[in-house]
Design a protein around this motif. Structure first.
Motif, PDB file in Angstrom:
ATOM      1  N   CYS A 171       0.836  -1.210   0.000  1.00 55.55           N
ATOM      2  CA  CYS A 171       0.000   0.000   0.000  1.00 55.55           C
ATOM      3  C   CYS A 171       0.866   1.254   0.000  1.00 55.55           C
ATOM      4  CB  CYS A 171      -0.930   0.016   1.213  1.00 55.55           C
ATOM      5  SG  CYS A 171      -2.384  -1.034   1.068  1.00 55.55           S
ATOM      6  N   ASN A 180      -5.209   6.474  -5.614  1.00 52.53           N
ATOM      7  CA  ASN A 180      -6.212   6.615  -4.569  1.00 52.53           C
ATOM      8  C   ASN A 180      -6.593   5.235  -4.033  1.00 52.53           C
ATOM      9  OD1 ASN A 180      -8.014   5.494  -6.458  1.00 52.53           O
ATOM     10  ND2 ASN A 180      -8.718   7.515  -7.131  1.00 52.53           N
ATOM     11  N   ASN A 181      -7.428   5.218  -3.001  1.00 54.59           N
ATOM     12  CA  ASN A 181      -7.778   3.955  -2.349  1.00 54.59           C
ATOM     13  C   ASN A 181      -8.483   2.987  -3.307  1.00 54.59           C
ATOM     14  OD1 ASN A 181      -6.663   4.849   0.012  1.00 54.59           O
ATOM     15  ND2 ASN A 181      -8.601   5.237   1.066  1.00 54.59           N
ATOM     16  N   ARG A 182      -9.353   3.513  -4.151  1.00 56.00           N
ATOM     17  CA  ARG A 182     -10.095   2.633  -5.064  1.00 56.00           C
ATOM     18  C   ARG A 182      -9.142   1.927  -6.028  1.00 56.00           C
ATOM     19  NH1 ARG A 182     -15.241   5.008  -8.113  1.00 56.00           N
ATOM     20  NH2 ARG A 182     -15.917   4.948  -5.935  1.00 56.00           N
ATOM     21  N   GLU A 192     -12.232  -1.564  -0.954  1.00 55.07           N
ATOM     22  CA  GLU A 192     -11.765  -0.210  -0.663  1.00 55.07           C
ATOM     23  C   GLU A 192     -11.745   0.048   0.835  1.00 55.07           C
ATOM     24  OE1 GLU A 192     -12.734   4.385  -2.083  1.00 55.07           O
ATOM     25  OE2 GLU A 192     -13.757   2.691  -3.021  1.00 55.07           O
ATOM     26  N   ALA A 193     -12.680  -0.570   1.574  1.00 53.41           N
ATOM     27  CA  ALA A 193     -12.722  -0.396   3.027  1.00 53.41           C
ATOM     28  C   ALA A 193     -11.473  -0.982   3.683  1.00 53.41           C
ATOM     29  CB  ALA A 193     -13.980  -1.050   3.597  1.00 53.41           C
ATOM     30  N   LYS A 196      -8.549   1.321   2.998  1.00 51.78           N
ATOM     31  CA  LYS A 196      -8.630   2.514   3.849  1.00 51.78           C
ATOM     32  C   LYS A 196      -8.066   2.215   5.227  1.00 51.78           C
ATOM     33  CE  LYS A 196     -11.912   6.045   5.392  1.00 51.78           C
ATOM     34  NZ  LYS A 196     -13.330   6.489   5.358  1.00 51.78           N
ATOM     35  N   SER A 197      -8.392   1.039   5.767  1.00 51.67           N
ATOM     36  CA  SER A 197      -7.868   0.634   7.068  1.00 51.67           C
ATOM     37  C   SER A 197      -6.359   0.421   7.003  1.00 51.67           C
ATOM     38  CB  SER A 197      -8.560  -0.652   7.521  1.00 51.67           C
ATOM     39  OG  SER A 197      -7.998  -1.141   8.721  1.00 51.67           O
ATOM     40  N   VAL A 199      -4.200   1.880   4.982  1.00 49.30           N
ATOM     41  CA  VAL A 199      -3.540   3.178   4.863  1.00 49.30           C
ATOM     42  C   VAL A 199      -3.447   3.845   6.227  1.00 49.30           C
ATOM     43  CG1 VAL A 199      -3.712   5.509   3.900  1.00 49.30           C
ATOM     44  CG2 VAL A 199      -4.113   3.523   2.435  1.00 49.30           C
ATOM     45  N   ARG A 200      -4.524   3.776   7.006  1.00 45.22           N
ATOM     46  CA  ARG A 200      -4.494   4.344   8.365  1.00 45.22           C
ATOM     47  C   ARG A 200      -3.413   3.681   9.201  1.00 45.22           C
ATOM     48  NH1 ARG A 200     -10.363   4.386   8.271  1.00 45.22           N
ATOM     49  NH2 ARG A 200     -10.302   2.402   9.390  1.00 45.22           N
ATOM     50  N   ASN A 210      -0.451  12.536   7.235  1.00 46.38           N
ATOM     51  CA  ASN A 210      -1.526  12.282   6.278  1.00 46.38           C
ATOM     52  C   ASN A 210      -0.987  11.432   5.135  1.00 46.38           C
ATOM     53  OD1 ASN A 210      -0.227  14.197   4.395  1.00 46.38           O
ATOM     54  ND2 ASN A 210      -0.990  15.750   5.831  1.00 46.38           N
ATOM     55  N   ARG A 211      -1.884  11.002   4.253  1.00 47.41           N
ATOM     56  CA  ARG A 211      -1.494  10.121   3.154  1.00 47.41           C
ATOM     57  C   ARG A 211      -0.598  10.836   2.147  1.00 47.41           C
ATOM     58  NH1 ARG A 211      -5.701   7.255   0.787  1.00 47.41           N
ATOM     59  NH2 ARG A 211      -4.566   7.122  -1.189  1.00 47.41           N
TER      60      ARG A 211
END
Length: 246
Positions: A171, A180-182, A192-193, A196-197, A199-200, A210-211
């Motif tokens: 990632c 992007n995440n998608r 995508e969910a 997102k997790s 990346v966090r 931040n990203r």
């Protein structure tokens, strides 16, 4: 009668006076035995101060005398602040607190270092302990110059890469490509969910704000990322868990 020419005698130059260093009571609260022995050797070499050792914060809190300086391992210092806040307040009012840490711990410990008077880096300037103590007593701290540059902070983050799982590492690399995440989810075959997790988690483990900051780092260090991850054999990466698309 001939006049006798003479030059006035110049006063003999005196050697410059060395600033007098007052003897202080230094209490060492170590975390690593090897670092403790090296630090004690450095302090004993010049014999400027009276040094005592407390093995943990419990022994430190029960000490009958208050030291002038407390040299404390970063993990012990974190435990002191979190578990014994009143003891920390009492000691911080009477003693100078100097935290011992390694350069790779700098980002992890950033949130508590502001509560110390100075820092000693065990892998950079441990041999200068006496000088750093004297500066710390005066309210000064020496920060190694490599930490003052963007690339210096990058070097620290490169040592932290093994804490990422394989998917988190991938990632990070894709963030460096500006995806992007998608799009990352499509590349990795995950939802995508989940991305997102992930990346966090990358932001938290490597201390990015931040990203965008993470992506800039990954792009700048794209050639160094794989080698840095492989070379850090001293620390194993988080094993992680199997991730399935929702």
């Amino acid at each position: 009668m001939d006049a006798h020419n003479s030059r006035p005698m110049e006063p003999a130059q005196k050697p410059p006076r060395r600033a007098k260093v007052n003897t202080m009571h230094v209490c060492l609260v170590p975390g690593d035995e090897l670092v403790a022995s090296q630090l004690l050797a450095s302090l004993d070499r010049e014999g400027r101060h009276r040094v005592t050792v407390c093995q943990d914060i419990t022994e430190l809190s029960q000490a009958t005398s208050t030291p002038d300086v407390i040299l404390i391992d970063v993990q012990q210092f974190a435990a002191l602040r979190e578990n014994e806040p009143m003891v920390y307040l009492r000691l911080s009012r009477r003693s100078r607190i100097i935290v011992i840490l390694s350069s790779r711990e700098l980002l992890d410990a950033a949130h508590i270092l502001a509560f110390a008077d100075a820092w000693v880096f065990e892998d950079i300037n441990l041999s200068r302990a006496n000088e750093l103590i004297e500066l710390g007593v005066e309210g000064h701290c020496i920060l190694p110059k490599q930490f003052l540059s963007r690339l210096g902070v990058d070097e620290i983050r490169l040592t932290l890469l093994p804490r990422l799982t394989d998917i988190e590492f991938r990632c990070l690399q894709l963030l460096g490509q500006g995806l992007n995440n998608r799009t990352i989810a499509e590349r990795l075959g995950l939802s995508e969910a989940v991305i997102k997790s992930m990346v966090r988690s990358v932001l938290a483990k490597l201390h990015f704000r931040n990203r965008t900051e993470a992506g800039v780092f990954a792009a700048r260090q794209q050639n160094a990322l794989p080698a840095a991850r492989q070379s850090e054999t001293g620390r194993s990466a988080d094993p992680g868990t199997e991730v399935r698309s929702a």
